[in-house]
Design an enzyme around this catalytic site. Structure first.
Site, PDB file in Angstrom:
ATOM      1  N   GLU A 114      63.805  -9.035  30.492  1.00 44.72           N
ATOM      2  CA  GLU A 114      64.008 -10.149  29.557  1.00 44.72           C
ATOM      3  C   GLU A 114      63.768 -11.475  30.268  1.00 44.72           C
ATOM      4  O   GLU A 114      63.859 -11.545  31.481  1.00 44.72           O
ATOM      5  CB  GLU A 114      65.463 -10.128  29.036  1.00 44.72           C
ATOM      6  CG  GLU A 114      65.772  -8.895  28.237  1.00 44.72           C
ATOM      7  CD  GLU A 114      67.278  -8.639  28.075  1.00 44.72           C
ATOM      8  OE1 GLU A 114      68.054  -9.604  28.145  1.00 44.72           O
ATOM      9  OE2 GLU A 114      67.639  -7.478  27.895  1.00 44.72           O
ATOM     10  N   LYS A 116      64.981 -15.179  31.348  1.00 48.22           N
ATOM     11  CA  LYS A 116      66.294 -15.802  31.540  1.00 48.22           C
ATOM     12  C   LYS A 116      66.234 -17.211  30.977  1.00 48.22           C
ATOM     13  O   LYS A 116      65.689 -18.127  31.597  1.00 48.22           O
ATOM     14  CB  LYS A 116      66.677 -15.817  33.020  1.00 48.22           C
ATOM     15  CG  LYS A 116      68.109 -16.269  33.222  1.00 48.22           C
ATOM     16  CD  LYS A 116      68.582 -15.996  34.628  1.00 48.22           C
ATOM     17  CE  LYS A 116      70.056 -16.326  34.794  1.00 48.22           C
ATOM     18  NZ  LYS A 116      70.402 -17.704  34.504  1.00 48.22           N
ATOM     19  N   ASP A 118      67.174 -20.868  29.822  1.00 52.77           N
ATOM     20  CA  ASP A 118      67.966 -21.872  30.514  1.00 52.77           C
ATOM     21  C   ASP A 118      68.708 -22.741  29.504  1.00 52.77           C
ATOM     22  O   ASP A 118      68.299 -23.848  29.196  1.00 52.77           O
ATOM     23  CB  ASP A 118      67.026 -22.714  31.388  1.00 52.77           C
ATOM     24  CG  ASP A 118      67.787 -23.381  32.505  1.00 52.77           C
ATOM     25  OD1 ASP A 118      68.986 -23.071  32.665  1.00 52.77           O
ATOM     26  OD2 ASP A 118      67.186 -24.210  33.209  1.00 52.77           O
ATOM     27  N   TYR A 226      71.001 -11.729  23.450  1.00 54.48           N
ATOM     28  CA  TYR A 226      70.543 -10.836  24.516  1.00 54.48           C
ATOM     29  C   TYR A 226      71.506  -9.696  24.806  1.00 54.48           C
ATOM     30  O   TYR A 226      71.338  -8.971  25.780  1.00 54.48           O
ATOM     31  CB  TYR A 226      70.199 -11.605  25.788  1.00 54.48           C
ATOM     32  CG  TYR A 226      71.269 -12.528  26.317  1.00 54.48           C
ATOM     33  CD1 TYR A 226      72.502 -12.049  26.730  1.00 54.48           C
ATOM     34  CD2 TYR A 226      71.020 -13.895  26.420  1.00 54.48           C
ATOM     35  CE1 TYR A 226      73.467 -12.904  27.224  1.00 54.48           C
ATOM     36  CE2 TYR A 226      71.975 -14.757  26.910  1.00 54.48           C
ATOM     37  CZ  TYR A 226      73.208 -14.246  27.312  1.00 54.48           C
ATOM     38  OH  TYR A 226      74.160 -15.091  27.793  1.00 54.48           O
ATOM     39  N   LYS A 315      65.169 -14.879  40.000  1.00 53.07           N
ATOM     40  CA  LYS A 315      64.968 -16.284  39.659  1.00 53.07           C
ATOM     41  C   LYS A 315      63.625 -16.820  40.157  1.00 53.07           C
ATOM     42  O   LYS A 315      63.120 -16.395  41.190  1.00 53.07           O
ATOM     43  CB  LYS A 315      66.089 -17.135  40.293  1.00 53.07           C
ATOM     44  CG  LYS A 315      67.482 -16.782  39.816  1.00 53.07           C
ATOM     45  CD  LYS A 315      67.817 -17.398  38.487  1.00 53.07           C
ATOM     46  CE  LYS A 315      68.326 -18.809  38.623  1.00 53.07           C
ATOM     47  NZ  LYS A 315      69.734 -18.903  38.950  1.00 53.07           N
ATOM     48  N   CYS A 408      37.025 -51.031  38.999  1.00 54.96           N
ATOM     49  CA  CYS A 408      37.026 -49.597  39.326  1.00 54.96           C
ATOM     50  C   CYS A 408      36.916 -49.414  40.841  1.00 54.96           C
ATOM     51  O   CYS A 408      36.000 -49.960  41.463  1.00 54.96           O
ATOM     52  CB  CYS A 408      35.856 -48.920  38.617  1.00 54.96           C
ATOM     53  SG  CYS A 408      35.607 -47.212  39.122  1.00 54.96           S
ATOM     54  N   CYS A 411      33.211 -47.671  41.476  1.00 59.99           N
ATOM     55  CA  CYS A 411      31.905 -48.310  41.259  1.00 59.99           C
ATOM     56  C   CYS A 411      31.996 -49.835  41.128  1.00 59.99           C
ATOM     57  O   CYS A 411      30.980 -50.504  41.035  1.00 59.99           O
ATOM     58  CB  CYS A 411      31.230 -47.712  40.023  1.00 59.99           C
ATOM     59  SG  CYS A 411      32.034 -48.208  38.485  1.00 59.99           S
ATOM     60  N   CYS A 426      37.179 -47.420  32.929  1.00 61.87           N
ATOM     61  CA  CYS A 426      36.149 -48.071  33.737  1.00 61.87           C
ATOM     62  C   CYS A 426      34.921 -48.154  32.841  1.00 61.87           C
ATOM     63  O   CYS A 426      34.491 -47.143  32.274  1.00 61.87           O
ATOM     64  CB  CYS A 426      35.853 -47.223  34.968  1.00 61.87           C
ATOM     65  SG  CYS A 426      34.211 -47.510  35.650  1.00 61.87           S
ATOM     66  N   CYS A 432      28.911 -44.885  37.076  1.00 58.77           N
ATOM     67  CA  CYS A 432      30.076 -44.742  37.965  1.00 58.77           C
ATOM     68  C   CYS A 432      30.057 -43.318  38.502  1.00 58.77           C
ATOM     69  O   CYS A 432      30.110 -42.354  37.737  1.00 58.77           O
ATOM     70  CB  CYS A 432      31.362 -44.999  37.192  1.00 58.77           C
ATOM     71  SG  CYS A 432      32.854 -44.613  38.123  1.00 58.77           S
TER      72      CYS A 432
HETATM   73  S1  IVH Z   1      72.978 -11.112  30.364  1.00 56.46           S
HETATM   74  C1  IVH Z   1      76.599  -9.286  31.898  1.00 56.46           C
HETATM   75  N1  IVH Z   1      70.557 -11.867  29.619  1.00 56.46           N
HETATM   76  O1  IVH Z   1      72.374 -16.241  32.457  1.00 56.46           O
HETATM   77  C2  IVH Z   1      75.306  -9.972  31.693  1.00 56.46           C
HETATM   78  N2  IVH Z   1      72.042 -13.514  30.484  1.00 56.46           N
HETATM   79  O2  IVH Z   1      74.124 -15.740  35.064  1.00 56.46           O
HETATM   80  C3  IVH Z   1      75.504 -11.320  31.220  1.00 56.46           C
HETATM   81  N3  IVH Z   1      71.115 -15.787  30.513  1.00 56.46           N
HETATM   82  O3  IVH Z   1      75.674 -16.770  31.456  1.00 56.46           O
HETATM   83  C4  IVH Z   1      74.359 -12.051  30.799  1.00 56.46           C
HETATM   84  N4  IVH Z   1      69.155 -15.274  29.624  1.00 56.46           N
HETATM   85  O4  IVH Z   1      73.824 -17.790  30.049  1.00 56.46           O
HETATM   86  C5  IVH Z   1      71.735 -12.261  30.137  1.00 56.46           C
HETATM   87  N5  IVH Z   1      68.410 -12.403  28.891  1.00 56.46           N
HETATM   88  C6  IVH Z   1      69.585 -12.779  29.397  1.00 56.46           C
HETATM   89  C7  IVH Z   1      69.857 -14.131  29.726  1.00 56.46           C
HETATM   90  C8  IVH Z   1      71.104 -14.449  30.290  1.00 56.46           C
HETATM   91  C9  IVH Z   1      69.935 -16.248  30.083  1.00 56.46           C
HETATM   92  C10 IVH Z   1      72.169 -16.614  31.130  1.00 56.46           C
HETATM   93  C11 IVH Z   1      73.505 -16.502  30.455  1.00 56.46           C
HETATM   94  C12 IVH Z   1      74.481 -16.072  31.495  1.00 56.46           C
HETATM   95  C13 IVH Z   1      73.745 -16.347  32.764  1.00 56.46           C
HETATM   96  C14 IVH Z   1      74.122 -15.278  33.775  1.00 56.46           C
END
Ligand code: IVH
Length: 672
Positions: A114, A116, A118, A226, A315, A408, A411, A426, A432
């Site tokens: 999946e 992650k 933000d 998720y 990450k 410029c 040129c 320019c 140029c």
């Molecule tokens: S699973 C027990 N899945 O990352 C597992 N977390 O450090 C708990 N996050 O607090 C989270 N995308 O805010 C999971 N696909 C994803 C995620 C995700 C973002 C964030 C979430 C969590 C932090 C974990």
């Protein structure tokens, strides 16, 4: 209408509206128009007006309107909201995989891959399918009750739909803001003299933690589920990917990037794929998450302190770093546009050494209040050009204002600001050398004529030594002279000559794009080729005809016409055609049977890249989308397809495997 009838009608409307929300927000495939949707809502509002007793918190009319709170209540999580252990490089990821493979004695582990997201984690509790409470993560054990605010997020269903929904169900997911939402929000904040947010994450967190839900309702918050927390009732699912699928069927948005992955190799590949895709996503992600897919195996592995042992966040390297801006110089682009560029004290951003960053234009420098000598944040996302995000004002000591030069630097011609425009240009035109070089580099770039081996250093030598004066001259280059250039030997000279020769068989769309007509990008070039079929037709077309194409407005139409009416350009085009440039017959034929059909591609194809497939389909007049909807005609499905495959099956979309796809191309006269 009596109360009983009204009650029945309200229940029916809740159900219908929830179903349409699902079509719109989750499947991205609305079945009714906005007006029809508003009509349903209006009907409900009217009944609720006559029978206020029927107004419940899960009514779609009640998303906004709750009274502001004095403070947030604390909520204890029944199942703690844990965080994920991190891996920062491939070795750490491999160690994670090997450890659990050993413990489970399973060499071919299956994972849910999946993105992650933000943003910030929330837990949403549904009782008998109705959203009852929602809370933030807090310290993992106790969070804040943000129910009123969560209710304002249209993407989050107030009522779950579908079958076999547990009586109690806690949905876990991320609240976030897309890039576009972030820009719009900050523009709005600026206009209203309100706080500017530093990044989408802060904006999402700030928006969700408003005591007045009316403010939250005006913020562009999105949601992606998720996982699940606590639940009561039966849930006969054995895999995490099945849970995600089920959540989607109950009406919750999930990520379209999620994928079942078998074995370490596939996990590493997924990480690379998402890294490449990162800059094209509509939202920020800071890594990918791998979760052991089998729920029994998850249970066997259990937890350590605050993290599950069955999951890891791999990450990305941080993509923002701090450095000092030493100087600002200007660069001259293909059409004469002057771009200020920041020269930086070298800094490593997301694994690459960065010396320069674009400052876009003078207005941007003023808006961000950037001065020479400032300490700045630098951002790099995927293959996007690094940019200065913001200045650290607290660190400012000895700084100098940047002034746009009057002439410029290449040129010596005047630099002028076009009336009503942001850009300075320019006025030297092709006299140029910077503009000349850029025009040649654009002509040979990958998405244009794709001449391999013709880089900037070589182009500068070619134009500087007067071997090449314009793009047509490339075709009369001699290998002997070429091999005498710096960084060139016999071998690379011969390779380059070969590349120039073979680029002559091209498509009309690529050629039009390669000409570098101001504001004619790849998709406009494609639209022109698809509409006019021949170069002569385009050259002779009138402004009216050009404007009748949906992609083309009056400014671009004028640019195109004026380009083809300049004698110098006509001469160069004639020379190019004489040099042997020819267009794939496909482009010249009148109609392709793929005209206007809509395709989506998923998985990896063996004999052709996805990018190339897309290019061919577009050149045949087909449309290529990134997600499945009921308007999709075909899904081209390679190895390891993602959730698009399941969605296509759900929506009864025709699925083509690689062999059938290649057959269709063959029938259209395309040879690979
Ligand atoms: S699973 C027990 N899945 O990352 C597992 N977390 O450090 C708990 N996050 O607090 C989270 N995308 O805010 C999971 N696909 C994803 C995620 C995700 C973002 C964030 C979430 C969590 C932090 C974990």
């Amino acid at each position: 209408m009596n109360l009983e009838q009204a009650r029945r009608e309200v229940k029916k409307l809740h159900k219908i509206i929830s179903q349409h929300n699902y079509q719109y927000y989750v499947l991205d495939d609305p079945e009714i128009s906005d007006t029809e949707y508003d009509k349903l809502l209006k009907k409900l509002i009217e009944i609720e007006k006559d029978f206020p007793i029927l107004i419940t918190s899960n009514s779609p009319t009640q998303r906004v309107g709750a009274t502001p709170l004095a403070e947030f209540k604390e909520v204890e999580h029944v199942v703690p909201m844990l965080s994920l252990a991190n891996a920062f490089d491939k070795d750490e990821m491999i160690r994670f995989y090997e450890r659990i493979a050993r413990e489970l004695n399973d060499k071919n582990l299956s994972f849910s891959g999946e993105t992650k997201l933000d943003g910030l984690a929330v837990s949403i509790f549904y009782k008998n399918s109705i959203l009852e409470t929602a809370s933030t993560r807090g310290d993992g054990f106790t969070g804040e009750d943000v129910t009123q605010n969560i209710r304002t997020i249209s993407q989050i269903p107030l009522n779950l739909i579908g079958k076999s929904i547990p009586d109690n169900l806690e949905v876990r997911g991320e609240v976030f803001i897309t890039h576009r939402g972030f820009v719009n929000l900050n523009n709005k904040q600026k206009k209203q003299d309100q706080k500017i947010f530093a990044n989408p994450r802060n904006a999402a967190a700030g928006s969700l933690r408003q005591l007045d839900p009316k403010i939250t309702s005006e913020r562009p918050l999105s949601f992606c589920a998720y996982g699940i927390g606590d639940y009561k009732g039966s849930l006969q699912l054995t895999k995490h990917t099945q849970i995600l699928n089920q959540l989607q069927h109950w009406g919750l948005p999930i990520s379209s990037e999620s994928k079942e992955l078998k074995g370490l190799e596939m996990c590493l590949e997924y990480y690379n794929d998402i890294t490449d895709k990162r800059s094209q996503l509509a939202y920020d992600i800071d890594g990918v998450v791998f979760k052991v897919n089998n729920i029994d195996q998850q249970k066997t592995l259990g937890f350590v302190s605050r993290s599950p042992r069955w999951a890891i966040a791999y990450k990305f390297l941080p993509s923002e770093e701090i450095t000092q801006l030493i100087d600002i110089e200007v660069q001259v682009g293909r059409t004469g546009t002057i771009t200020p560029v920041a020269r930086l004290k070298p800094v490593n951003v997301a694994g690459a050494k960065i010396n320069n960053a674009t400052l876009h234009n003078l207005d941007e420098i003023k808006r961000k209040d950037i001065k020479i000598g400032d300490w700045v944040y630098i951002r790099r996302a995927g293959d996007v050009i690094p940019e200065v995000v913001r200045v650290i004002k607290e660190k400012r000591t000895n700084v100098k204002e940047f002034k746009m030069p009057n002439t410029c630097p290449i040129c010596g011609s005047d630099i002028k600001r076009q009336e009503g425009k942001t850009a300075f240009i320019c006025v030297g035109g092709l006299s140029c050398s910077a503009q000349k070089n850029q025009a040649i580099l654009h002509f040979s770039s990958r998405k244009a004529m794709n001449i391999d081996g013709l880089g900037e250093k070589i182009v500068i030598q070619l134009t500087g030594g007067r071997m090449v004066n314009n793009i047509a001259d490339l075709f009369s280059l001699e290998q002997k002279k070429l091999s005498k250039l710096d960084r060139m030997g016999d071998k690379s000279a011969s390779k380059l000559i070969q590349a120039i020769k073979s680029c002559r068989s091209t498509t009309l769309a690529r050629f039009i794009y390669a000409l570098g007509i101001p504001e004619v990008g790849e998709s406009t070039a494609r639209a022109l080729a698809n509409h006019f079929h021949t170069l002569e037709n385009i050259q002779e077309s009138t402004i009216d005809k050009l404007e009748s194409i949906s992609d083309i407005g009056p400014i671009v139409a004028k640019n195109i016409q004026s380009f083809f009416s300049q004698k110098n350009n006509i001469k160069i085009i004639e020379k190019l055609l004489l040099a042997g440039i020819n267009f794939n017959n496909r482009q010249l034929s009148n109609e392709s049977s793929l005209d206007n059909l809509s395709f989506v591609i998923t998985g990896s194809l063996e004999s052709i890249t996805r990018e190339k497939s897309k290019e061919i389909l577009l050149s045949l007049g087909a449309k290529v989308g990134s997600s499945i909807s009921k308007n999709t005609n075909y899904l081209i499905c390679g190895n390891n397809p993602g959730s698009k495959y399941e969605k296509a099956i759900q929506l009864n979309i025709k699925i083509l495997d690689e062999t059938s796809f290649l057959k269709i191309l063959k029938k259209e006269g395309v040879t690979l």
